[in-house]
Design a protein around this motif. Structure first.
Motif, PDB file in Angstrom:
ATOM      1  N   UNK A 297       0.822  -1.206   0.000  1.00 33.54           N
ATOM      2  CA  UNK A 297       0.000   0.000   0.000  1.00 33.54           C
ATOM      3  C   UNK A 297       0.861   1.264   0.000  1.00 33.54           C
ATOM      4  N   UNK A 298       2.162   1.099   0.152  1.00 33.67           N
ATOM      5  CA  UNK A 298       3.063   2.246   0.136  1.00 33.67           C
ATOM      6  C   UNK A 298       2.983   2.973  -1.197  1.00 33.67           C
ATOM      7  N   UNK A 299       2.705   4.268  -1.134  1.00 29.45           N
ATOM      8  CA  UNK A 299       2.531   5.063  -2.347  1.00 29.45           C
ATOM      9  C   UNK A 299       2.249   6.508  -1.968  1.00 29.45           C
ATOM     10  N   UNK A 300       2.271   7.357  -2.974  1.00 29.83           N
ATOM     11  CA  UNK A 300       1.730   8.703  -2.810  1.00 29.83           C
ATOM     12  C   UNK A 300       0.244   8.619  -3.128  1.00 29.83           C
ATOM     13  N   UNK A 301      -0.577   9.095  -2.219  1.00 32.71           N
ATOM     14  CA  UNK A 301      -2.022   9.053  -2.384  1.00 32.71           C
ATOM     15  C   UNK A 301      -2.524  10.430  -2.801  1.00 32.71           C
ATOM     16  N   UNK A 302      -3.327  10.439  -3.853  1.00 33.15           N
ATOM     17  CA  UNK A 302      -3.838  11.678  -4.410  1.00 33.15           C
ATOM     18  C   UNK A 302      -5.353  11.736  -4.272  1.00 33.15           C
ATOM     19  N   UNK A 303      -5.832  12.862  -3.807  1.00 37.08           N
ATOM     20  CA  UNK A 303      -7.262  13.121  -3.787  1.00 37.08           C
ATOM     21  C   UNK A 303      -7.678  13.585  -5.185  1.00 37.08           C
ATOM     22  N   UNK A 304      -8.870  13.218  -5.598  1.00 38.69           N
ATOM     23  CA  UNK A 304      -9.335  13.584  -6.925  1.00 38.69           C
ATOM     24  C   UNK A 304     -10.832  13.852  -6.904  1.00 38.69           C
ATOM     25  N   UNK A 305     -11.275  14.611  -7.892  1.00 34.24           N
ATOM     26  CA  UNK A 305     -12.696  14.909  -8.049  1.00 34.24           C
ATOM     27  C   UNK A 305     -13.055  14.862  -9.528  1.00 34.24           C
ATOM     28  N   UNK A 306     -14.312  14.532  -9.795  1.00 29.28           N
ATOM     29  CA  UNK A 306     -14.758  14.436 -11.180  1.00 29.28           C
ATOM     30  C   UNK A 306     -16.252  14.714 -11.269  1.00 29.28           C
ATOM     31  N   UNK A 307     -16.695  14.998 -12.474  1.00 30.24           N
ATOM     32  CA  UNK A 307     -18.109  15.297 -12.675  1.00 30.24           C
ATOM     33  C   UNK A 307     -18.987  14.089 -12.404  1.00 30.24           C
ATOM     34  N   UNK A 308     -18.466  12.891 -12.602  1.00 28.87           N
ATOM     35  CA  UNK A 308     -19.206  11.709 -12.219  1.00 28.87           C
ATOM     36  C   UNK A 308     -18.242  10.593 -11.856  1.00 28.87           C
ATOM     37  N   UNK A 309     -18.704   9.659 -11.039  1.00 27.08           N
ATOM     38  CA  UNK A 309     -17.853   8.668 -10.405  1.00 27.08           C
ATOM     39  C   UNK A 309     -17.154   7.764 -11.411  1.00 27.08           C
ATOM     40  N   UNK A 310     -17.781   7.503 -12.556  1.00 27.58           N
ATOM     41  CA  UNK A 310     -17.160   6.613 -13.532  1.00 27.58           C
ATOM     42  C   UNK A 310     -15.833   7.178 -14.039  1.00 27.58           C
ATOM     43  N   UNK A 311     -15.723   8.475 -14.123  1.00 28.86           N
ATOM     44  CA  UNK A 311     -14.468   9.082 -14.582  1.00 28.86           C
ATOM     45  C   UNK A 311     -13.349   8.759 -13.603  1.00 28.86           C
ATOM     46  N   UNK A 312     -13.652   8.724 -12.321  1.00 29.25           N
ATOM     47  CA  UNK A 312     -12.630   8.350 -11.336  1.00 29.25           C
ATOM     48  C   UNK A 312     -12.292   6.876 -11.506  1.00 29.25           C
ATOM     49  N   UNK A 313     -13.299   6.047 -11.673  1.00 29.78           N
ATOM     50  CA  UNK A 313     -13.076   4.611 -11.823  1.00 29.78           C
ATOM     51  C   UNK A 313     -12.215   4.304 -13.050  1.00 29.78           C
ATOM     52  N   UNK A 314     -12.382   5.105 -14.079  1.00 27.04           N
ATOM     53  CA  UNK A 314     -11.624   4.915 -15.319  1.00 27.04           C
ATOM     54  C   UNK A 314     -10.286   5.629 -15.312  1.00 27.04           C
ATOM     55  N   UNK A 315     -10.001   6.355 -14.233  1.00 27.93           N
ATOM     56  CA  UNK A 315      -8.700   6.986 -14.121  1.00 27.93           C
ATOM     57  C   UNK A 315      -8.557   8.304 -14.838  1.00 27.93           C
ATOM     58  N   UNK A 316      -9.662   9.000 -15.062  1.00 28.61           N
ATOM     59  CA  UNK A 316      -9.598  10.286 -15.751  1.00 28.61           C
ATOM     60  C   UNK A 316     -10.303  11.359 -14.923  1.00 28.61           C
ATOM     61  N   UNK A 317      -9.737  11.695 -13.762  1.00 32.81           N
ATOM     62  CA  UNK A 317     -10.363  12.721 -12.913  1.00 32.81           C
ATOM     63  C   UNK A 317     -10.261  14.109 -13.539  1.00 32.81           C
ATOM     64  N   UNK A 318     -11.127  14.982 -13.089  1.00 31.38           N
ATOM     65  CA  UNK A 318     -11.081  16.370 -13.552  1.00 31.38           C
ATOM     66  C   UNK A 318     -10.117  17.197 -12.716  1.00 31.38           C
ATOM     67  N   UNK A 319      -9.967  16.846 -11.455  1.00 33.90           N
ATOM     68  CA  UNK A 319      -9.095  17.584 -10.547  1.00 33.90           C
ATOM     69  C   UNK A 319      -8.306  16.590  -9.693  1.00 33.90           C
ATOM     70  N   UNK A 320      -7.061  16.932  -9.414  1.00 37.32           N
ATOM     71  CA  UNK A 320      -6.191  16.082  -8.604  1.00 37.32           C
ATOM     72  C   UNK A 320      -5.398  16.953  -7.641  1.00 37.32           C
TER      73      UNK A 320
END
Length: 123
Positions: free
Chosen positions: A90-113
């Motif tokens: 689990x060691x990693x840099x963890x990034x918070x992200x936001x998107x217009x809809x949840x599927x974009x996060x699931x697919x790895x294409x957030x709008x904001x990071x």
């Protein structure tokens, strides 16, 4: 624009717990989902978890199911990730992200990071 600021990373022994938090500011009305990605050294960024403001739906990558829990507070524009039973992988840099809809996060294409917070799990 949306600004995301993470907190709560650190060093923990395997089997331990950490809680990450993310606070959003700016044009928060432009997204309906928030979540977390992580990137380990030498690896690509991967989706970890996401939560939908509306409807309360959540999504997790298989490797963290049963160990990590995502929660969100739409009124406060925050999202948290409770990480239990941590493993060295689990060691990693963890990034918070936001998107217009949840599927974009699931697919790895957030709008904001966000800028990321380091999580290190020692074995």
């Amino acid at each position: 624009q949306v600004q995301l600021v993470e907190s709560g990373g650190g060093l923990v022994q395997a089997g331990g717990s950490l809680r990450l938090s993310c606070a959003a500011s700016g044009a928060t009305e432009t997204y309906t989902a928030m979540g977390w990605f992580r990137q380990a050294p030498g690896k690509e960024r991967e989706f970890v978890a996401a939560a939908n403001w509306r409807g309360g739906g959540t999504s997790y990558t298989d490797s963290v199911k049963g160990r990590f829990t995502i929660s969100s507070d739409n009124g406060k524009n925050t999202v948290s990730l409770q990480m239990n039973s941590l493993k060295s992988e689990d060691t990693a840099v963890y990034y918070c992200a936001a998107a217009t809809y949840i599927l974009k996060l699931r697919l790895g294409v957030p709008d904001y990071v966000g800028q990321g917070t380091q999580v290190t799990v020692s074995s």
